[in-house]
Write an enzyme that holds these catalytic residues in place. Structure first.
Site, mmCIF file in Angstrom:
data_model
loop_
_atom_site.group_PDB
_atom_site.id
_atom_site.type_symbol
_atom_site.label_atom_id
_atom_site.label_comp_id
_atom_site.label_asym_id
_atom_site.label_seq_id
_atom_site.Cartn_x
_atom_site.Cartn_y
_atom_site.Cartn_z
ATOM 1 C CB VAL A 15 -19.343 45.100 -10.123
ATOM 2 C CG1 VAL A 15 -19.972 43.794 -9.712
ATOM 3 C CG2 VAL A 15 -17.832 45.017 -10.085
ATOM 4 C CB THR A 126 -14.003 42.724 -4.447
ATOM 5 O OG1 THR A 126 -14.265 42.338 -5.793
ATOM 6 C CG2 THR A 126 -12.785 41.980 -3.930
ATOM 7 C CG LEU A 157 -17.558 41.036 -14.435
ATOM 8 C CD1 LEU A 157 -18.564 42.168 -14.350
ATOM 9 C CD2 LEU A 157 -18.044 39.949 -15.384
ATOM 10 C CG PHE A 256 -3.819 36.756 -16.581
ATOM 11 C CD1 PHE A 256 -4.818 36.487 -17.489
ATOM 12 C CD2 PHE A 256 -3.923 37.894 -15.798
ATOM 13 C CE1 PHE A 256 -5.922 37.334 -17.626
ATOM 14 C CE2 PHE A 256 -5.023 38.749 -15.921
ATOM 15 C CZ PHE A 256 -6.017 38.469 -16.841
ATOM 16 C CB CYS A 267 -9.168 44.188 -9.590
ATOM 17 S SG CYS A 267 -10.683 44.883 -10.248
ATOM 18 C CE LYS A 270 -10.716 47.285 -5.086
ATOM 19 N NZ LYS A 270 -11.635 46.318 -4.515
HETATM 20 C C1 UGA Z 1 -9.028 41.632 -12.967
HETATM 21 C C2 UGA Z 1 -9.310 40.131 -13.162
HETATM 22 O O1 UGA Z 1 -8.685 39.679 -14.369
HETATM 23 C C3 UGA Z 1 -10.806 39.840 -13.222
HETATM 24 O O2 UGA Z 1 -11.015 38.442 -13.292
HETATM 25 C C4 UGA Z 1 -11.453 40.383 -11.925
HETATM 26 O O3 UGA Z 1 -12.841 40.196 -11.942
HETATM 27 C C5 UGA Z 1 -11.165 41.874 -11.835
HETATM 28 O O4 UGA Z 1 -9.747 42.068 -11.797
HETATM 29 C C6 UGA Z 1 -11.813 42.353 -10.557
HETATM 30 O O5 UGA Z 1 -11.403 41.930 -9.473
HETATM 31 O O6 UGA Z 1 -12.812 43.080 -10.632
HETATM 32 P P1 UGA Z 1 -8.947 43.786 -14.556
HETATM 33 O O7 UGA Z 1 -8.352 44.504 -13.384
HETATM 34 O O8 UGA Z 1 -10.039 44.436 -15.307
HETATM 35 O O9 UGA Z 1 -9.502 42.336 -14.123
HETATM 36 O O10 UGA Z 1 -7.773 43.582 -15.601
HETATM 37 P P2 UGA Z 1 -6.835 42.380 -16.099
HETATM 38 O O11 UGA Z 1 -7.136 42.106 -17.520
HETATM 39 O O12 UGA Z 1 -6.853 41.249 -15.185
HETATM 40 O O13 UGA Z 1 -5.407 43.094 -16.026
HETATM 41 C C7 UGA Z 1 -4.837 43.530 -14.781
HETATM 42 C C8 UGA Z 1 -3.433 44.030 -14.994
HETATM 43 O O14 UGA Z 1 -2.544 42.966 -15.310
HETATM 44 C C9 UGA Z 1 -3.271 45.045 -16.122
HETATM 45 O O15 UGA Z 1 -2.384 46.051 -15.725
HETATM 46 C C10 UGA Z 1 -2.700 44.225 -17.257
HETATM 47 O O16 UGA Z 1 -1.967 44.990 -18.174
HETATM 48 C C11 UGA Z 1 -1.823 43.265 -16.489
HETATM 49 N N1 UGA Z 1 -1.540 42.001 -17.209
HETATM 50 C C12 UGA Z 1 -2.537 41.114 -17.442
HETATM 51 C C13 UGA Z 1 -0.253 41.722 -17.612
HETATM 52 O O17 UGA Z 1 0.679 42.527 -17.415
HETATM 53 N N2 UGA Z 1 -0.013 40.529 -18.241
HETATM 54 C C14 UGA Z 1 -0.982 39.628 -18.492
HETATM 55 O O18 UGA Z 1 -0.675 38.559 -19.060
HETATM 56 C C15 UGA Z 1 -2.277 39.924 -18.089
#
Ligand code: UGA
Length: 440
Positions: A15, A126, A157, A256, A267, A270
């Site tokens: 961040v 956060t 992000l 998503f 994220c 947690k």
């Molecule tokens: C997430 C949020 O998307 C961000 O907006 C937020 O700022 C961030 O957490 C945070 O709190 O700092 P991130 O953890 O980097 O971001 O990753 P994501 O792209 O959201 O994916 C999270 C998990 O969900 C991964 O394991 C991904 O594979 C899974 N996922 C995501 C799915 O299984 N299906 C989807 O359609 C999208």
């Protein structure tokens, strides 16, 4: 509106470093502060980026060269002249599920004695609702003469897309308690609002809660579609069609809703836990969030069972080539990755795992020393009875399955990201997630 010029960020993790670099790119004078660790020294002295984030290294180098981005370990250098000081340190999960605020508190205490003139302190970490007030009280107690406000400004992000998410946000959320803080926030984000990106300013508690609520909602959305995988398989529906058809409703939206082997990362796991804990602390239960947490874990275990089933009911003595270990593509992050639940489960049942990931092998080796680590896709598949796709890396999309098949002993392809077009892998016995495969 007040236009700040000098910004200081405490913390150079995901961040802090991404935000600081992007603010510098927008023309602000930015100083990043961190502890005197080998990682930070390498960043400060040699520009070595401690995280895997596409585009970040170039942007850091560019802004350092332009004199807009500097690094220091000294609070007395970084704080007095700053108009805005961001706290962007880690808030790891405590044993009871709550966010550990010790780094935030330490940053607040170290900032306090160096404040000069009006300074806006901004929580970008956060942090649970109420932390802004807590940080303000800490600083005022340490330095009663200081002129300051504490605002909330959560980040949204995604790892791997962090720069794009920062530069082209869906929205910027800020929580303030005073007009001075509101004016400073408006000035800080003027380069963004001028470009048409919305800045939503609300009170501090709401802003703090928006961050957790957004992450918990997205985690629930993913879990919803993941839970439908098994129902699709039981009824002959195709989960990709279901997801697409649902997502075409503007009220639901398509993002998503991609089925996968359970959400992971630093994220969602947690933040869902911390939100549920905050509710419990207030004598409330967020049943949906609690269920999402439990269901996500069950989905990860169901993936291990799915692999076992696809391999004839037992993985004992079998070699499984695993492609991808990181919690998602474009990151080396292994925190709460589904691989950490699924692969040990398979090993307990007697499988040998040969794994390859383009970026996360270093972290994975420390967390799962019992795996065999292969240095390429072909090495991971050599002699394997089955191949499992765990992470949706682009380079796995374009694999030539016809050429890979002879390397393997067996012909099972288990695709936990629905990444492969089964038609391109006809030599394989394909198992996806809730998909109808032609010829089934
Ligand atoms: C997430 C949020 O998307 C961000 O907006 C937020 O700022 C961030 O957490 C945070 O709190 O700092 P991130 O953890 O980097 O971001 O990753 P994501 O792209 O959201 O994916 C999270 C998990 O969900 C991964 O394991 C991904 O594979 C899974 N996922 C995501 C799915 O299984 N299906 C989807 O359609 C999208």
């Amino acid at each position: 509106m007040v236009t700040p010029r000098k910004l200081t960020l405490i913390g150079t993790g995901y961040v802090g470093l991404v935000s600081g670099t992007c603010f510098a790119e927008k023309g602000f004078m930015v100083t990043c502060v961190d502890l005197n660790t080998p990682k930070f020294k390498a960043l400060k002295d040699q520009g070595i980026i401690p995280i895997h984030e596409p585009g970040l290294e170039e942007l850091v180098k560019k802004n350092v060269a332009a004199g807009r981005l500097t690094f220091t370990t000294q609070y007395d250098e970084a704080i007095p002249d700053a108009d805005v000081v961001f706290i962007a340190v880690g808030t790891p999960q405590d044993e009871d599920g709550s966010a550990d605020l010790s780094h935030v508190e330490a940053a607040a205490r170290q900032i306090a004695p160096h404040l000069k003139g009006y300074t806006l302190i901004v929580n970008k970490s956060t942090v649970p609702v109420g932390t802004g007030a807590h940080v303000e009280a800490l600083i005022r107690a340490a330095n009663p003469a200081a002129q300051l406000d504490v605002a909330s400004n959560p980040e949204f992000l995604r790892e791997g897309e962090a720069i794009e998410d920062f530069m082209q946000p869906d929205r910027i959320v800020a929580g303030v308690e005073t007009d001075a803080a509101r004016q400073m926030m408006a000035g800080l984000y003027k380069p963004f609002t001028d470009a048409g990106y919305p800045l939503f300013i609300t009170n501090r508690a709401s802003s703090e809660l928006i961050k957790y609520a957004a992450n918990a909602f997205l985690a629930t959305k993913i879990t919803f579609i993941n839970e439908l995988i098994a129902l699709c398989e039981a009824t002959g529906a195709d989960v990709l069609a279901v997801s697409k058809g649902m997502g075409m409703d503007a009220r639901i939206a398509p993002r998503f809703l991609n089925p996968g082997p359970g959400y992971g990362g630093s994220c969602f796991p947690k933040d869902t836990n911390a939100l549920a804990k905050t509710a419990r602390d207030h004598g409330l239960t967020l049943r949906l969030v609690e269920e999402t947490i439990a269901t996500n874990h069950a989905i990860k275990l169901a993936m291990a069972a799915k692999i076992e089933q696809a391999m004839g009911g037992s993985v004992k003595g079998k070699i499984i080539g695993v492609l991808g270990l990181a919690f998602k593509a474009n990151t080396d992050d292994m925190r709460d990755a589904s691989a950490l639940t699924i692969l040990p489960e398979l090993m307990t049942k007697g499988a040998t795992i040969q794994a390859f990931d383009p970026a996360a092998m270093g972290q994975a080796k420390q967390l799962m020393p019992g795996l065999t680590y292969a240095d390429s896709v072909t090495a991971a598949l050599k002699g394997a009875d089955a191949v499992v796709i765990m992470t949706e890396w682009n380079e796995f999309r374009a694999l030539n399955w016809q050429q890979l098949r002879p390397l393997m002993k067996g012909n099972m392809l288990i695709d936990l990201r629905n990444l492969v077009d089964p038609a391109s892998a006809r030599e394989f016995d394909y198992t996806g997630l809730g998909r109808i495969v032609q010829g089934d």
